[in-house]
Design a protein around this motif. Structure first.
Motif, PDB file in Angstrom:
ATOM      1  N   LEU A 141      28.991 -15.485 -40.459  1.00  0.00           N
ATOM      2  CA  LEU A 141      29.601 -16.349 -41.593  1.00  0.00           C
ATOM      3  C   LEU A 141      30.937 -16.549 -41.959  1.00  0.00           C
ATOM      4  CD1 LEU A 141      28.339 -18.553 -43.561  1.00  0.00           C
ATOM      5  CD2 LEU A 141      28.235 -16.629 -45.438  1.00  0.00           C
ATOM      6  N   ASP A 142      31.472 -15.195 -41.702  1.00  0.00           N
ATOM      7  CA  ASP A 142      32.923 -15.023 -41.864  1.00  0.00           C
ATOM      8  C   ASP A 142      33.868 -14.813 -40.514  1.00  0.00           C
ATOM      9  OD1 ASP A 142      31.958 -12.424 -40.777  1.00  0.00           O
ATOM     10  OD2 ASP A 142      32.790 -11.527 -42.544  1.00  0.00           O
ATOM     11  N   GLY A 143      33.160 -15.150 -39.505  1.00  0.00           N
ATOM     12  CA  GLY A 143      33.771 -15.357 -38.019  1.00  0.00           C
ATOM     13  C   GLY A 143      34.143 -13.930 -37.462  1.00  0.00           C
ATOM     14  N   LEU A 144      33.807 -12.870 -37.942  1.00  0.00           N
ATOM     15  CA  LEU A 144      34.051 -11.398 -37.524  1.00  0.00           C
ATOM     16  C   LEU A 144      32.754 -10.891 -36.875  1.00  0.00           C
ATOM     17  CD1 LEU A 144      36.168  -9.829 -40.470  1.00  0.00           C
ATOM     18  CD2 LEU A 144      36.784 -11.010 -38.456  1.00  0.00           C
ATOM     19  N   PRO A 145      33.086 -10.040 -35.578  1.00  0.00           N
ATOM     20  CA  PRO A 145      31.726  -9.531 -35.110  1.00  0.00           C
ATOM     21  C   PRO A 145      31.317  -8.181 -35.746  1.00  0.00           C
ATOM     22  CG  PRO A 145      33.760  -8.773 -33.839  1.00  0.00           C
ATOM     23  CD  PRO A 145      34.266  -9.822 -35.140  1.00  0.00           C
TER      24      PRO A 145
END
Length: 429
Positions: free
Chosen positions: A348-352
């Motif tokens: 959802l936040d684009g971080l792995p």
């Protein structure tokens, strides 16, 4: 899911029969994509005496790593300017620098292992799509420049000198950004190169070995669908969207099915009309963006269109073919010869997601690369390997975490995904 254009190398890796599965191993890695193979490679580099077994439910190259576009560039699922707004310039710069190093990691391993994978250091063009796209690129350029990260602004004439695109902003002062730290590869050849490097170091790769369950403990129990059991000191889950339940990531890693098409090889006349002498990989500036590149035999490989929620075969490719023909001049001369689909995993936040499933456990996982799976997958494999062998100077990046925000309920996830993608496609942003 159709036929890709990617080729097996002259000496493809062979895998070990599932009938010869070990009953125990120091480390079992589930998933023989680039993340899993990178983890095995770096483990055996640090500890040549370790017993490492890589398991996969399907033949080598059947998953996302063998179906990707082969475009490798720095970045994350969220644009750098947005990341700066969310977490601040210092942290965002540290993360972006890590992704640049991830691209270099891949290049260094390719060179060291002499992997034949059609490697080209060509850079990337981020091309403005409409007025909103130009504004978005301007914000991106300012953020990268303030962080001391390499990027070159191109006006409309400078972009036209590199490539002729029907969708380019003709009068834009910032028609494109050029990122020099980007390369292209044949992803299937790269995957087999990693597999051969793992095997040369003593690692085993077992395909058609589906894992049904993983039970954490002092010795981790890996149960296969066949009934076989393997005991391991550590287990690494590197399947992400393919089997999120194994890592308790259901609703945290969101599977997204994407479409890719490839043309017949362009003739010299067609190439002259398009330009593209630098052979850069290209993405447009929209949130639902198209992305494309040239292969060594001058096919256009083109991805994008309307994404699909979940693990599913694309029902058709009409929207993507329409995007291709809107993008290039004289597109009636372009003939689509290959169509295929693949899956990428989003958060959802684009971080792995990288780290132990439980703080005190022996199971680790990596995924959620949001379309940057080659560079971040290879880098994450190294991070996890370093965590297992306790390499003090090479730890996981502190801004990455071992879980991701939850979107509860499959119906809610699917509904929100479809509404958001439909709205962005309708608005053209």
């Amino acid at each position: 899911m159709g036929s890709t254009v990617w080729r097996l190398p002259r000496n493809p890796a062979s895998t070990t029969s599932p009938a010869r599965l070990p009953t125990s191993a120091d480390v079992v890695i589930i998933g023989a994509g680039l993340t899993g193979l990178s983890c095995a490679y770096h483990l055996l580099e640090s500890d040549p005496d370790a017993s490492v077994a890589v398991l996969d439910a399907a033949p080598l190259g059947s998953g996302a790593s063998g179906k990707t576009m082969g475009m490798i560039a720095p970045g994350l699922g969220q644009g750098f300017a947005g990341l700066v707004r969310r977490i601040g310039l210092q942290r965002a710069t540290a993360i972006y620098t890590e992704t640049r190093e991830a691209v270099r990691d891949v290049a260094e391993i390719i060179a060291f292992e002499d992997i034949d994978c059609c490697y080209e250091h060509v850079g990337r063009l981020m091309v403005a799509h409409g007025e909103q796209g130009e504004a978005r690129l301007l914000r991106q350029a300012k953020a990268l420049e303030s962080a001391g990260q390499p990027c070159v602004r191109l006006n409309a004439d400078e972009l036209a000198a590199r490539i002729n695109l029907e969708t380019a902003a003709r009068k834009a002062k910032v028609a494109a950004l050029f990122l020099p730290d980007a390369v292209t590869v044949d992803p299937l050849m790269l995957l087999h190169g990693f597999a051969r490097a793992v095997q040369a170091r003593g690692g085993e790769i077992h395909c058609d070995a589906r894992v049904a369950d993983v039970v954490d403990g002092r010795r981790v129990t890996v149960r296969l669908a066949s009934g076989a059991i393997i005991k391991a000191g550590k287990v690494v889950l590197a399947t992400a969207a393919e089997s999120p339940k194994l890592a308790n990531l259901t609703g945290r890693i969101i599977p997204v099915s994407i479409k890719v098409i490839a043309t017949a090889p362009l003739t010299p006349e067609q190439l002259a009309l398009v330009g593209w002498k630098g052979r850069e990989s290209i993405v447009d500036s929209r949130k639902l963006f198209n992305y494309f590149r040239l292969t060594p035999d001058n096919r256009i490989v083109f991805g994008g269109g309307t994404p699909l929620y979940g693990l599913q075969d694309p029902p058709d490719y009409e929207d993507l073919e329409g995007e291709l023909h809107q993008t290039f001049p004289h597109s009636h001369m372009l003939h689509v010869k290959h169509r295929w689909g693949g899956t990428i995993d989003y958060t959802l936040d684009g971080l792995p997601v990288v780290g132990p499933v439980r703080v005190d456990g022996n199971v680790l996982h990596a995924g959620g690369f949001c379309g940057h799976g080659i560079a971040l997958g290879v880098r994450a494999g190294r991070w996890v390997a370093d965590a297992i062998v306790a390499v003090p100077e090479r730890r996981m990046h502190p801004d990455f975490r071992n879980t991701a925000p939850l979107v509860p309920g499959d119906w809610l996830r699917k509904t929100c995904f479809n509404l958001a993608s439909g709205w962005m496609r309708m608005r053209g942003i």
